[in-house]
Design an enzyme around this catalytic site. Structure first.
Site, PDB file in Angstrom:
ATOM      1  N   HIS A 306       4.666  41.097 -52.460  1.00  0.00           N
ATOM      2  CA  HIS A 306       3.276  41.001 -52.910  1.00  0.00           C
ATOM      3  C   HIS A 306       2.517  42.234 -52.428  1.00  0.00           C
ATOM      4  O   HIS A 306       2.761  42.730 -51.349  1.00  0.00           O
ATOM      5  CB  HIS A 306       2.612  39.735 -52.329  1.00  0.00           C
ATOM      6  N   ASP A 363       4.933  32.667 -57.261  1.00  0.00           N
ATOM      7  CA  ASP A 363       5.787  32.486 -58.445  1.00  0.00           C
ATOM      8  C   ASP A 363       7.206  32.059 -58.119  1.00  0.00           C
ATOM      9  O   ASP A 363       7.992  31.797 -59.034  1.00  0.00           O
ATOM     10  CB  ASP A 363       5.827  33.809 -59.223  1.00  0.00           C
TER      11      ASP A 363
HETATM   12  C1  SDX Z   1       1.423  37.766 -58.656  1.00  0.00           C
HETATM   13  O1  SDX Z   1      -2.103  40.705 -56.856  1.00  0.00           O
HETATM   14  C2  SDX Z   1      -2.068  39.429 -56.857  1.00  0.00           C
HETATM   15  O2  SDX Z   1      -2.786  38.770 -56.174  1.00  0.00           O
HETATM   16  C3  SDX Z   1      -1.069  38.807 -57.834  1.00  0.00           C
HETATM   17  C4  SDX Z   1      -0.871  37.292 -57.740  1.00  0.00           C
HETATM   18  C5  SDX Z   1      -2.089  36.531 -58.197  1.00  0.00           C
HETATM   19  O3  SDX Z   1      -2.237  35.353 -57.802  1.00  0.00           O
HETATM   20  O4  SDX Z   1      -2.868  37.087 -59.038  1.00  0.00           O
HETATM   21  O5  SDX Z   1      -0.550  36.933 -56.404  1.00  0.00           O
HETATM   22  C6  SDX Z   1       0.251  36.826 -58.684  1.00  0.00           C
HETATM   23  O6  SDX Z   1       1.457  38.662 -59.452  1.00  0.00           O
HETATM   24  C7  SDX Z   1       2.461  37.607 -57.573  1.00  0.00           C
HETATM   25  C8  SDX Z   1       3.555  38.732 -57.622  1.00  0.00           C
HETATM   26  C9  SDX Z   1       4.573  38.341 -58.729  1.00  0.00           C
HETATM   27  N1  SDX Z   1       5.487  39.437 -58.961  1.00  0.00           N
HETATM   28  C10 SDX Z   1       6.792  39.351 -58.586  1.00  0.00           C
HETATM   29  O7  SDX Z   1       7.250  38.427 -57.925  1.00  0.00           O
HETATM   30  C11 SDX Z   1       7.660  40.507 -59.082  1.00  0.00           C
HETATM   31  C12 SDX Z   1       8.579  40.979 -57.942  1.00  0.00           C
HETATM   32  N2  SDX Z   1       7.718  41.622 -56.910  1.00  0.00           N
HETATM   33  C13 SDX Z   1       7.548  43.058 -57.011  1.00  0.00           C
HETATM   34  O8  SDX Z   1       7.663  43.635 -58.255  1.00  0.00           O
HETATM   35  C14 SDX Z   1       6.466  43.590 -56.066  1.00  0.00           C
HETATM   36  O9  SDX Z   1       6.646  42.990 -54.850  1.00  0.00           O
HETATM   37  C15 SDX Z   1       5.013  43.461 -56.474  1.00  0.00           C
HETATM   38  C16 SDX Z   1       4.742  44.020 -57.842  1.00  0.00           C
HETATM   39  C17 SDX Z   1       4.589  42.051 -56.428  1.00  0.00           C
HETATM   40  C18 SDX Z   1       4.171  44.249 -55.452  1.00  0.00           C
HETATM   41  O10 SDX Z   1       4.511  45.573 -55.600  1.00  0.00           O
HETATM   42  P1  SDX Z   1       3.818  46.722 -54.695  1.00  0.00           P
HETATM   43  O11 SDX Z   1       2.776  46.166 -53.815  1.00  0.00           O
HETATM   44  O12 SDX Z   1       3.452  47.855 -55.588  1.00  0.00           O
HETATM   45  O13 SDX Z   1       4.975  47.102 -53.740  1.00  0.00           O
HETATM   46  P2  SDX Z   1       6.097  48.143 -54.092  1.00  0.00           P
HETATM   47  O14 SDX Z   1       6.579  47.926 -55.502  1.00  0.00           O
HETATM   48  O15 SDX Z   1       5.599  49.483 -53.719  1.00  0.00           O
HETATM   49  O16 SDX Z   1       7.244  47.658 -53.118  1.00  0.00           O
HETATM   50  C19 SDX Z   1       7.259  48.087 -51.771  1.00  0.00           C
HETATM   51  C20 SDX Z   1       8.731  48.236 -51.442  1.00  0.00           C
HETATM   52  C21 SDX Z   1       9.477  49.080 -52.484  1.00  0.00           C
HETATM   53  O17 SDX Z   1      10.570  49.690 -51.819  1.00  0.00           O
HETATM   54  P3  SDX Z   1      10.384  51.279 -51.413  1.00  0.00           P
HETATM   55  O18 SDX Z   1      10.118  52.033 -52.694  1.00  0.00           O
HETATM   56  O19 SDX Z   1       9.218  51.314 -50.444  1.00  0.00           O
HETATM   57  O20 SDX Z   1      11.735  51.617 -50.780  1.00  0.00           O
HETATM   58  O21 SDX Z   1       9.361  46.940 -51.489  1.00  0.00           O
HETATM   59  C22 SDX Z   1      10.336  46.901 -52.524  1.00  0.00           C
HETATM   60  C23 SDX Z   1      10.046  48.067 -53.448  1.00  0.00           C
HETATM   61  O22 SDX Z   1      11.254  48.515 -54.051  1.00  0.00           O
HETATM   62  N3  SDX Z   1      10.138  45.628 -53.206  1.00  0.00           N
HETATM   63  C24 SDX Z   1      11.129  44.826 -53.583  1.00  0.00           C
HETATM   64  C25 SDX Z   1      10.503  43.717 -54.153  1.00  0.00           C
HETATM   65  N4  SDX Z   1       9.170  43.877 -54.107  1.00  0.00           N
HETATM   66  C26 SDX Z   1       8.950  45.074 -53.525  1.00  0.00           C
HETATM   67  N5  SDX Z   1      12.470  44.944 -53.486  1.00  0.00           N
HETATM   68  C27 SDX Z   1      13.184  43.896 -53.992  1.00  0.00           C
HETATM   69  N6  SDX Z   1      12.664  42.799 -54.548  1.00  0.00           N
HETATM   70  C28 SDX Z   1      11.317  42.672 -54.647  1.00  0.00           C
HETATM   71  N7  SDX Z   1      10.779  41.588 -55.200  1.00  0.00           N
END
Ligand code: SDX
Length: 428
Positions: A306, A363
């Protein structure tokens, strides 16, 4: 940083900017005068360090896993409140008295029907149209039917269109499901609760009475509470940006629905259940965890991580508890739940997820419950949109009624060509 001010040193100049404090949470550096005094923009793609507005609706402490709606912790609201009561709270800022709640619920119930012409819109879609595609289209089309409540400068119009949106989303979502399975639409039955009405419109048929299952109604209502609002997330920011141009509320909510659909946002609940079903059995979990850690593999654990929560999403805690309640009530189980719990346990003990502070979010478990209740995965994000509509509408009202509100218009770091002269085609 001096008392309540920050000083930017750039190009030999000191630019002093005020620091503002909220009720709780991080202070902000007010940079509104920065470009005028420095000729420079701030740079923050994804807005990881940027506050876009003042808001009094929802507060999140990502490090502590805290979520408050108008100051009330989400765990207490999920335990003691109802979606109608939380809707009143989000819109008005205070919990309602008994007469206020019954008056609000009655008002909402008076707006649950759709214009008969609008029901014709569904016939234009293929039966296999994704419910979110239908929601984008039908909600956007509401502005073609309700000209009597689109003067956003008029608080009464804003109130009526807010009530219409909250009231009609269950009818729109249920009709999208009915259309996809070739069953007739059911009209709302306002003798039922908001959530009971939705369950009947979704799972009832004209051929026989539909009994709302109390435990399912309670779980569904709690799921709506957990999705109601969440600060300045991507879809809420979309609604605010669309609203900042003066667009009508129906068009703004349609924009929010479109943004929520993405798998990185509200679409993650559908993607998470699909992922858990693809994993299938606990012995296949390590392979998927390795894929999620592999930088060369675009696969991510859906329902994990998140932007704000660097601790357990408090909504996921309630959601996991609700899975057990629904399974017990319906006397069902689903091997996917076992896979989800084992996946959570293994991921939370893996250095990659620990170091990056990746926890289950709202989720991760929601799909397990929705599937047990009988929804197809394609309906999951539509249910998220149904519930989030009250949050979008509350945030939109807060923005429109802010006297300092202006159109949102970010700038950029330009990396394209400097000015150059046109070249005739025979010279290229
Ligand atoms: C919702 O914003 C809100 O409040 C949203 C929400 C709401 O109520 O409105 O809470 C609802 O959207 C919840 C999130 C649902 N999405 C997912 O579950 C999709 C999977 N999660 C990711 O795509 C990610 O965690 C996000 C999009 C949720 C957050 O992404 P960020 O904050 O931009 O973080 P990032 O992509 O920069 O990740 C940081 C690191 C990265 O690695 P590095 O590049 O630093 O090496 O963590 C890794 C990412 O690769 N990472 C994951 C991961 N999520 C982040 N690696 C594996 N699996 C994951 N799920």
């Amino acid at each position: 940083m001096g008392d309540n001010q920050a000083i930017l040193k750039a190009d030999g100049k000191d630019i002093t900017m005020p620091v503002r404090s909220g009720t709780i949470g991080p202070d902000v550096i007010d940079i509104r005068k920065m470009y005028g005094e420095s000729g420079m923009f701030t740079y923050d793609p994804g807005f990881t360090s940027t506050a876009s507005c003042d808001s009094a609706i929802t507060y999140i402490d990502g490090d502590e896993g805290v979520l408050l709606h108008r100051g009330y912790p989400i765990g207490q609201l999920a335990e003691h409140s109802s979606f109608m009561e939380v809707s009143y709270l989000l819109l008005n800022g205070e919990l309602p008295s008994t007469p206020e709640l019954s008056d609000f619920s009655r008002t909402i119930s008076r707006h649950t029907m759709l214009h008969e012409q609008l029901m014709q819109f569904y016939r234009g879609f293929r039966r296999d149209a994704h419910p979110m595609a239908i929601m984008c289209g039908v909600v956007g089309a509401l502005s073609a039917f309700y000209h009597d409540s689109t003067d956003i400068a008029d608080p009464t119009h804003r109130k009526i269109s807010s009530h219409r949106l909250i009231a009609k989303m269950p009818t729109i979502a249920a009709a999208a499901y009915k259309y996809s399975i070739g069953q007739p639409f059911l009209y709302p039955d306002n003798s039922l609760s908001y959530t009971g009405n939705f369950l009947r419109m979704t799972f009832g048929v004209p051929a026989e009475p539909y009994e709302v299952h109390p435990a399912v109604e309670k779980a569904m209502d709690r799921i709506f509470i957990l999705h109601a609002d969440h600060e300045q997330n991507a879809s809420t920011s979309t609604v605010r940006l669309a609203g900042s141009s003066g667009a009508n509320p129906f068009a703004c909510i349609a924009a929010g629905i479109a943004c929520l659909w993405g798998p990185a946002h509200g679409g993650a609940n559908e993607a998470a259940l699909n992922m858990l079903q693809e994993i299938g059995t606990p012995d296949r979990i390590p392979h998927y965890i390795e894929r999620a850690k592999d930088k060369n593999d675009p696969f991510r654990l859906m329902g994990f991580g998140h932007r704000v929560y660097k601790n357990y999403d408090p909504r996921a805690t309630v959601m996991q508890k609700t899975v057990r309640e629904v399974f017990d009530a319906l006397k069902v189980t689903d091997p996917v739940f076992e896979v989800a719990m084992r996946l959570e346990e293994m991921a939370l003990n893996d250095p990659y997820f620990i170091e990056k502070k990746l926890f289950p979010n709202v989720d991760f478990y929601s799909g397990v419950i929705l599937s047990a209740i009988g929804f197809p995965t394609t309906m999951f994000t539509a249910l998220f949109a149904l519930a989030r509509t009250v949050g979008w509408v509350a945030q939109w009202n807060e923005m429109i009624s802010d006297p300092g509100q202006k159109i949102g218009r970010p700038r950029q770091l330009y990396t394209g060509s400097a000015e150059r002269d046109y070249l005739a085609i025979d010279k290229r």
